[in-house]
Design a protein around this motif. Structure first.
Motif, PDB file in Angstrom:
ATOM      1  N   GLU A   1       0.826  -1.203   0.000  1.00 48.32           N
ATOM      2  CA  GLU A   1       0.000   0.000   0.000  1.00 48.32           C
ATOM      3  C   GLU A   1       0.858   1.250   0.000  1.00 48.32           C
ATOM      4  O   GLU A   1       0.587   2.210  -0.712  1.00 48.32           O
ATOM      5  N   THR A   2       1.878   1.210   0.821  1.00 48.22           N
ATOM      6  CA  THR A   2       2.809   2.321   0.877  1.00 48.22           C
ATOM      7  C   THR A   2       3.412   2.556  -0.499  1.00 48.22           C
ATOM      8  O   THR A   2       3.504   3.695  -0.956  1.00 48.22           O
ATOM      9  N   ILE A   3       3.760   1.454  -1.139  1.00 52.84           N
ATOM     10  CA  ILE A   3       4.382   1.554  -2.452  1.00 52.84           C
ATOM     11  C   ILE A   3       3.401   2.123  -3.468  1.00 52.84           C
ATOM     12  O   ILE A   3       3.758   2.973  -4.274  1.00 52.84           O
ATOM     13  N   GLU A   4       2.179   1.683  -3.394  1.00 48.98           N
ATOM     14  CA  GLU A   4       1.159   2.209  -4.299  1.00 48.98           C
ATOM     15  C   GLU A   4       1.067   3.729  -4.204  1.00 48.98           C
ATOM     16  O   GLU A   4       1.072   4.423  -5.213  1.00 48.98           O
ATOM     17  N   LEU A   5       1.010   4.198  -2.981  1.00 45.46           N
ATOM     18  CA  LEU A   5       0.928   5.643  -2.789  1.00 45.46           C
ATOM     19  C   LEU A   5       2.140   6.347  -3.388  1.00 45.46           C
ATOM     20  O   LEU A   5       2.014   7.352  -4.094  1.00 45.46           O
ATOM     21  N   ALA A   6       3.297   5.774  -3.124  1.00 46.38           N
ATOM     22  CA  ALA A   6       4.529   6.367  -3.625  1.00 46.38           C
ATOM     23  C   ALA A   6       4.559   6.375  -5.150  1.00 46.38           C
ATOM     24  O   ALA A   6       4.972   7.358  -5.768  1.00 46.38           O
ATOM     25  N   VAL A   7       4.088   5.300  -5.736  1.00 47.30           N
ATOM     26  CA  VAL A   7       4.061   5.203  -7.196  1.00 47.30           C
ATOM     27  C   VAL A   7       3.135   6.285  -7.765  1.00 47.30           C
ATOM     28  O   VAL A   7       3.502   7.012  -8.689  1.00 47.30           O
ATOM     29  N   LEU A   8       1.963   6.394  -7.179  1.00 46.92           N
ATOM     30  CA  LEU A   8       1.022   7.415  -7.635  1.00 46.92           C
ATOM     31  C   LEU A   8       1.661   8.793  -7.530  1.00 46.92           C
ATOM     32  O   LEU A   8       1.562   9.614  -8.433  1.00 46.92           O
ATOM     33  N   GLY A   9       2.329   9.019  -6.425  1.00 46.75           N
ATOM     34  CA  GLY A   9       2.963  10.318  -6.203  1.00 46.75           C
ATOM     35  C   GLY A   9       4.047  10.612  -7.225  1.00 46.75           C
ATOM     36  O   GLY A   9       4.134  11.712  -7.757  1.00 46.75           O
TER      37      GLY A   9
END
Lengths: 210, 210
Positions: A22-30
DNA sequence: GTTAGCATGTAAGGAGTTACATGATTTT
DNA sequence: AAAATCATGTAACTCCTTACATGCTAAC
C-alpha cells in the motif's frame, strides 16, 4: 491500531499495519504525478525515498504495478519510440497515472489518521506534502508528533520499572534511542511552526493559537 | 550480502538478510544469560529492547522458543512452586540457557561481519556488548560505522544526480534522513574513542593508533 | 566483443502477523 | 465480581523476498 474487547475480557489489537504494498502504491502514484516513468526508474526513485534499510525488490514492484493496472489507477504505454525498430522487441513500458489514480492519490493524501503517521507511511506522505494543503499537513505533522511523544512516554514509564541495574551498553542504547525520537519531535515542531508562519504571513494574522 | 555472478553476466545478490527469528534467538539467549525467565516476561523485555517500531507477537516468540528447545539451546522447567496447588493447572514455564546455548551465544556474539552490523542485529549485539571483549566490540562498532558511511556516500552520490528540481518537502525529508545517519556515525565515533581510552588506561599506553 | 548496467518479469517458498482460544492472578 | 493483566499457545493466511529467467544498450 485499535483496541478491541473480545467476548471475554481479553484485548486484541487488530492490524492494519499498512502493508508495504500500500505504501508503495501511494509512492508510485505520487511519483507518476510528476510525469510518466517506467518500472526500473520507479524502483530507483522509490529506493532513494524509502531507502533507509531494505531495498525494494522487483518481485514486489512489478506485481504491484500489475495490480494497479488492473485497478486502472495507472496506464501503460509501450514505448514504440524509435520509428525504425521492429515492434517485436521487448518494449519498455512507461506508466502514467489515470484520472482515477489521481483521485485515489488525493484521497490517500488527505487521509488523516493512524495510517498517515506510522513510520513508513508518514515518510511517503511527507515527501508529497506539496500536493496537499496546509490544514492536512498540520494535522499529519501533529498526529505524528503526538504518536512519537506517546512512544517516549511509554518507554520512559517502562524504563523506570526495569532500569535499576542497567547495563552500561544496554543503557547507552536506550539513551541513544530516546535521543533519536526526541530529535524527531523537535524536527516536527520546527516544521509545524514553519507551517503556521506560512499560514500567518499569507492571510490575516491570527494572534491566538491553540 | 555477497555478489554472485550467474551463468550469464548478470548479478544476483544472495540473501541472508538475517531473519527476524535469528535476531530474536540471540536476544533470548542474551536475556536468559542474566537469569531464568518465562515467555511473557521475555516478550516484554524484547519489545523494550528492539521496540522501535513493531512489537513482537506471541505467534513469533513461542514458536521460536519451541525451536530453541528442540535445538536444546534452552531448557524449560515447569514452575511447580507453591506446594499445595494441584499439578494439573496450566504451568508457567520458566526458560533457562543450557551449556550449548551459552556456547552458541558466545559464538554469535564474537561473529564479526555483515550480520553483526545490520540495523537490528547491531542493536542486539550492542545491548549485550558486556559479554564480549573490547577487540570484538571495536570491530563491530567500526564495521557499523563504515557501513553507515557507505550508505551516506551512496545517497549523496545518487542525490547529486536527481536533486536538480528538489521539492521543498522531499528535500527536507532527505536532509533529515542524512542528518539522522550522520548523527549515528558521530555516536559510534564517540563510542569507539571511549573503547580505545578504556583499553589504554588499563594497559601500557600505546602512543600510535591506526 | 565482453562487461556492466538498463529493463521486465514470475514462481515458490518462507517468515511472521493476525486472530482465535483459554486459564490464572491481581487489582479496582 | 468485574476488569485488567499475566500467561501460553497455534493455525491460517498474507505478504514479500529469493532465485531464476531473459533481452537490450552503452561503455571500455
Amino acid at each position: 491500531m485499535y483496541r478491541l474487547f473480545g467476548f471475554r475480557g481479553y484485548i486484541t489489537t487488530i492490524g492494519r499495519v499498512a502493508r508495504r504494498a500500500e505504501t508503495i502504491e501511494l509512492a508510485v502514484l505520487g511519483l507518476l504525478h510528476e510525469g510518466p516513468m517506467h518500472g526500473y526508474e520507479l524502483r530507483k526513485r522509490l529506493n532513494l525515498m524509502l531507502g533507509w534499510g531494505r531495498v525494494l525488490s522487483y518481485g514486489t514492484l512489478y506485481p504491484t504495478l500489475k495490480k494497479m493496472l488492473r485497478g486502472s489507477l495507472i496506464e501503460e504505454s509501450l514505448a514504440t519510440s524509435t520509428p525504425g525498430t521492429p515492434v517485436s522487441k521487448r518494449p519498455r513500458i512507461t506508466y502514467q497515472v489515470t484520472e482515477a489514480g489521481t483521485r485515489e492519490f488525493e484521497r490517500l493524501m488527505s487521509e488523516v489518521g493512524p495510517t498517515a503517521w506510522e513510520d513508513d507511511n508518514f515518510d511517503i506522505r511527507f515527501a508529497f506534502f506539496s500536493s496537499t494543503d496546509m490544514e492536512i499537513r498540520l494535522r499529519v505533522l501533529e498526529g505524528r508528533r503526538t504518536r512519537l511523544q506517546e512512544r517516549l512516554d511509554r518507554i520512559q514509564r517502562e524504563l523506570s520499572l526495569t532500569q535499576a541495574e542497567a547495563d552500561r551498553y544496554a543503557g547507552e542504547l536506550q539513551r541513544h534511542g530516546v535521543d533519536r525520537v526526541e530529535r524527531e519531535v523537535m524536527w516536527l515542531s520546527d516544521l509545524i511552526n514553519a507551517e503556521r508562519n506560512l499560514g500567518n504571513t499569507s492571510s490575516t494574522p491570527t494572534p491566538e493559537q491553540a
